[in-house]
Design an enzyme around this catalytic site. Structure first.
Site, short mmCIF file in Angstrom:
data_model
loop_
_atom_site.label_atom_id
_atom_site.label_comp_id
_atom_site.label_asym_id
_atom_site.label_seq_id
_atom_site.Cartn_x
_atom_site.Cartn_y
_atom_site.Cartn_z
N LYS A 13 0.84 -1.22 0.00
CA LYS A 13 0.00 0.00 0.00
C LYS A 13 0.86 1.26 0.00
O LYS A 13 0.65 2.18 -0.79
CB LYS A 13 -0.93 0.02 1.23
CG LYS A 13 -1.84 -1.20 1.35
CD LYS A 13 -2.75 -1.11 2.56
CE LYS A 13 -2.02 -1.15 3.92
NZ LYS A 13 -1.31 -2.41 4.19
N ARG A 124 11.64 -6.06 4.66
CA ARG A 124 11.49 -4.59 4.58
C ARG A 124 12.51 -3.89 5.49
O ARG A 124 12.75 -4.30 6.62
CB ARG A 124 10.08 -4.18 5.00
CG ARG A 124 9.96 -2.65 5.07
CD ARG A 124 8.55 -2.16 5.13
NE ARG A 124 7.79 -2.73 6.22
CZ ARG A 124 6.47 -2.59 6.35
NH1 ARG A 124 5.80 -1.91 5.46
NH2 ARG A 124 5.86 -3.14 7.36
#
Ligand code: AP5
Ligand code: MG
Length: 219
Positions: A13, A124
């Site tokens: 997102k 990440r």
């Protein structure tokens, strides 16, 4: 007007919202980013939210409503891409109550399977200074551990520890998936497959977004 960008933790997102903001002139509003700014500044909201977020749970709705109103402002001409809100049906109803100024014209679900989510979250790395997001293999920085955007140090988000990831995925199943039905029931739901490279996903999203824009507001 608001385009809601929804999906599981790690679906991409934030990555896609940044691209859409840059390339299609949207203003990105991310409740997760706003909360992390509160934590960094040591505000009262930040102090209340920090431990909850580290555990992977949802911050209370009343806190989020204050953040949402601050972030959205009052300009009804804004083209807002909303990342991370609503996270439950109560928040979806709250957002509908702002429809006069900020109508939701679509809710786009970035759909990614759980195995891929785990790989994205464990790899990440985010910049401790500016918040830019990287991935150790899919989107590595030019110099390992150093932010391409501002030169800050890259760190792992506290809620990307496996114990928190498990909580976040189960909160998503229990609380956020019903939001998809909320928007299906209002004919605002659009699914976009989130697998593939960042650019491939962006191309799919862009086509969906352009199809949703009122005539004359494509750019
Ligand atoms: P938030 O910050 O919104 O986190 P999240 O929803 O869990 O989503 P993420 O930011 O982890 O993932 P993303 O979908 O943005 O993926 P990204 O683009 O980074 O919320 C954090 C917390 O704040 C919540 O848990 C809650 O506590 C609180 N909160 C926030 N909003 C709230 C609300 N409304 N109500 C209550 N509490 C709230 O990508 C992930 C990784 O994958 C990156 O490394 C990226 O480089 C990589 N990647 C992206 N795209 C691709 C691709 N196509 N291929 C391969 N890798 C990719
Ligand atoms: Mg994000």
């Amino acid at each position: 007007m608001i385009l809601v960008l929804t999906g599981a933790p790690g679906a991409g997102k934030g990555t896609q919202a940044d691209l859409l903001a840059d390339r299609l002139s949207f203003r990105k509003v991310s409740t997760g980013d706003a909360l992390r700014r509160h934590i960094k500044s040591g505000s009262r909201i930040g102090k209340e939210a920090e431990a909850i977020m580290a555990r992977g749970e949802l911050v209370p709705d009343d806190v989020l409503f204050r953040i949402l109103k601050d972030e959205l402002g009052t300009n009804s001409n804004d083209r807002v891409l909303l990342d991370g809100y609503p996270r439950n049906v109560s928040q979806a109803n709250t957002l509908s109550s702002l429809n006069d100024v900020h109508p939701v014209i679509g809710a786009i679900h970035l759909d990614v399977d759980e195995n891929e989510l785990l790989g994205r979250l464990s790899g990440r790395r985010v910049c401790g200074s500016c918040g830019a997001s990287f991935h150790v293999t899919a989107n590595p920085p030019t110099k390992s551990g150093v932010c391409d955007r501002c030169g800050g140090s890259l760190i792992q988000r506290p809620d990307d520890e496996m114990a928190s990831v498990k909580v976040r995925l189960s909160v998503y199943d229990k609380n956020t998936k019903p939001v998809l039905d909320f928007y299906k029931g209002r004919s605002l739901y659009h699914r976009v497959a989130g697998l593939g490279t960042t650019e491939e996903v962006f191309d799919r999203l862009k086509r969906t977004v352009e199809g949703l824009m009122p005539a004359g507001r494509g750019q």
